[in-house]
Design an enzyme around this catalytic site. Sequence first.
Site, mmCIF file in Angstrom:
data_model
loop_
_atom_site.group_PDB
_atom_site.id
_atom_site.type_symbol
_atom_site.label_atom_id
_atom_site.label_comp_id
_atom_site.label_asym_id
_atom_site.label_seq_id
_atom_site.Cartn_x
_atom_site.Cartn_y
_atom_site.Cartn_z
ATOM 1 N N SER A 415 0.870 -1.185 0.000
ATOM 2 C CA SER A 415 0.000 0.000 0.000
ATOM 3 C C SER A 415 0.905 1.233 0.000
ATOM 4 O O SER A 415 1.810 1.328 0.819
ATOM 5 C CB SER A 415 -0.863 0.010 1.259
ATOM 6 O OG SER A 415 -1.566 -1.208 1.364
ATOM 7 N N CYS A 587 -7.032 -0.967 7.431
ATOM 8 C CA CYS A 587 -5.904 -1.517 6.684
ATOM 9 C C CYS A 587 -5.004 -2.327 7.616
ATOM 10 O O CYS A 587 -4.752 -1.925 8.758
ATOM 11 C CB CYS A 587 -5.103 -0.386 6.051
ATOM 12 S SG CYS A 587 -3.691 -0.977 5.109
ATOM 13 N N ASP A 632 -8.349 -2.588 3.134
ATOM 14 C CA ASP A 632 -7.148 -2.926 2.373
ATOM 15 C C ASP A 632 -6.392 -3.863 3.316
ATOM 16 O O ASP A 632 -5.635 -3.406 4.170
ATOM 17 C CB ASP A 632 -6.357 -1.637 2.091
ATOM 18 C CG ASP A 632 -5.038 -1.909 1.374
ATOM 19 O OD1 ASP A 632 -4.761 -3.068 1.035
ATOM 20 O OD2 ASP A 632 -4.265 -0.939 1.166
ATOM 21 N N TRP A 634 -4.590 -7.854 4.350
ATOM 22 C CA TRP A 634 -3.835 -9.011 3.841
ATOM 23 C C TRP A 634 -3.677 -10.018 4.963
ATOM 24 O O TRP A 634 -3.851 -9.691 6.135
ATOM 25 C CB TRP A 634 -2.470 -8.558 3.323
ATOM 26 C CG TRP A 634 -1.675 -7.780 4.313
ATOM 27 C CD1 TRP A 634 -0.881 -8.267 5.307
ATOM 28 C CD2 TRP A 634 -1.603 -6.339 4.423
ATOM 29 N NE1 TRP A 634 -0.322 -7.229 6.016
ATOM 30 C CE2 TRP A 634 -0.741 -6.049 5.500
ATOM 31 C CE3 TRP A 634 -2.167 -5.296 3.709
ATOM 32 C CZ2 TRP A 634 -0.436 -4.727 5.877
ATOM 33 C CZ3 TRP A 634 -1.856 -3.995 4.096
ATOM 34 C CH2 TRP A 634 -1.006 -3.723 5.164
#
Length: 635
Positions: A415, A587, A632, A634
């Site tokens: 990012s 995020c 966002d 992961w």
Amino acid sequence: MGCVFSLPEDRRDAAERAPTTRETSFLEKMKKTGKNIIVFYGSQTGTGEEFANRLSKDAQRYGMKGMAADPEEYDMGELARLSEIPNSLAIFCMATYGEGDPTDNAQDFYDWLQENDDEDLSGLNFTVFALGNKTYEHYNAMGKYVDKRLEELGAKRIFDLGLGDDDGNLEEDFVSWREQFWPAVCEHFGVEALGDESSIRQYELKEHTDINMNKVYTGEIGRLKSFEVQKPPFDSKNPFLAQVTVNRKLNKAGDRHLMHLELDITGSKIRYESGDHVAVFPTNDSGLVNKLGQILGVDLDVVISLNNLDEESNKKHPFPCPTTYRTALTHYLDITHPPRTNVLYELAQYASDPKEQEMMRKMASSSPEGKALYQSWVLDSCRNILAILEDLSSLRPPIDHLCELIPRLQARYYSIASSSKVHPNSIHICAVVVEYETKTGRINKGVATNWLKNKVVTDNGHKSTVPMYIRKSQFRLPFKATNPVIMIGPGTGIAPFMGFIQERGWFKQQGKEVGETVMYFGCRYKNEDYIYQEELEEAEKEAVLTELHVAFSRDQGQKVYVQHLLKKNKENIWKLVHTENAHIYVCGDARNMAKDVQTAFYEIAEELGGMTRTQATDYIKKLMTKGRYSQDVWS
């Protein structure tokens, strides 16, 4: 600690594609080459493509002929005519990317499926295997959609949708599905399931003894010499070599290494927005590459090509050729991931000790003992191909077969931690170096983060460069600057918010009215890993950040995380979200943090909005659909 594999989910490069006069008709190609099975893949990090190749190879074992195909390269409208080929079947290996989206290479196919209501696919036999990850909200959305939509358009499903979960064991899910799939196909077409057990080579080796070195690939992703003569536009097939202008350690203490890098994109014509991702192409550790060469007793500097035995294939080589083994193992092949079972299966024949050969075949089988052995000996022990060769002393495969089987090394996504309004010619990255000890006592190092860590600004007078391109994302500040934003990003999850904060500050400087800007950050200890502390406190002082909340998880007896602080400030959160149209951004870690944060929002909506849990869940899900709750994340 378990193995850490960052698998962002692939785009192949121009060097491996056929010339531009490429045939866009898969039907003609199948007829010409006598194939009856086509395996389409939607793939972002190469796994979907890998599975498609395995299935097309399998077809041969059952006396049929298959081809793997990228839907982006063909006219998918021909699916309606596949029945012109007798006993034909289309298999779809579809990965889901981002927030339930199609992968880049399947976007056009997805649009085509959505738009063509009058398409008649009644002659089409199909099956779908989906690749996804359960930690994400929209688990396997793309595979499920393709499966449902093909049926709606009249196609005949000849085997049930397979669901692969990369949070569990994707490989095992695939092997189990595939094992029931082939007998069903054989039964459907009335062919005998012989199942040839031998290894089938896809490429043949050519050694170049007398070649002009200007014709040899040295690590370029796309065209030959593209790193020497750079031409825009830059993308996944033509990355830009950006100079590293800053590389500094962010944390003050502790045993981790958090870093901030700045990449110079001056003169590249590259544009980016806050919230986008930067993709970088890392290289493997040279020590690891040398050890592979030593253990296999190979001169790594021999120039070779691996040429596809199927002359009609669009994929002429598994990686850019001609090149050397050293370049292939350094730039093009993923030598650090634990190998998948098909690699073990194909390499087993090269183990001279029958016990080791049997063990490898067992791990690649679908018996419960075999699966358990693969899970413990390969996955849980984080054994990469070198570790396997070290621990199975009789296994010495030819290096060219090994290079054929190992998957491509993929770009890694980060990012972007800057705003193009403030830094039009610079892209900032914030990342934590991955390094851990495995159960076998080896030290495993994350490929990209260790490579980035070593990108010092000037190396012996040479400037360090990073091959990169931009991937657009949906993670965007609200269109109206007056909308409040709530940003939640612990650890390196703060990255896109550094860009957001810079951008809100820039709007303020321009004299624009800017809504409330609220930041929730978290780390372990205030004096250790409170990264960007100076910048955040400065933004708070300048009133660019209207609120700054930091959770130091280990500075006190009981753990405090961002979701606890959200609950603590629930009245203000609810006012911003419910009455002031705030946008929420999350995020960082998908597995725990993003889920816990979402649960905190459910609880706030229940408590302050007087809702039941079902209503609260619907409320938050609606915010997501409207683009007011973005993630966002992961795993």
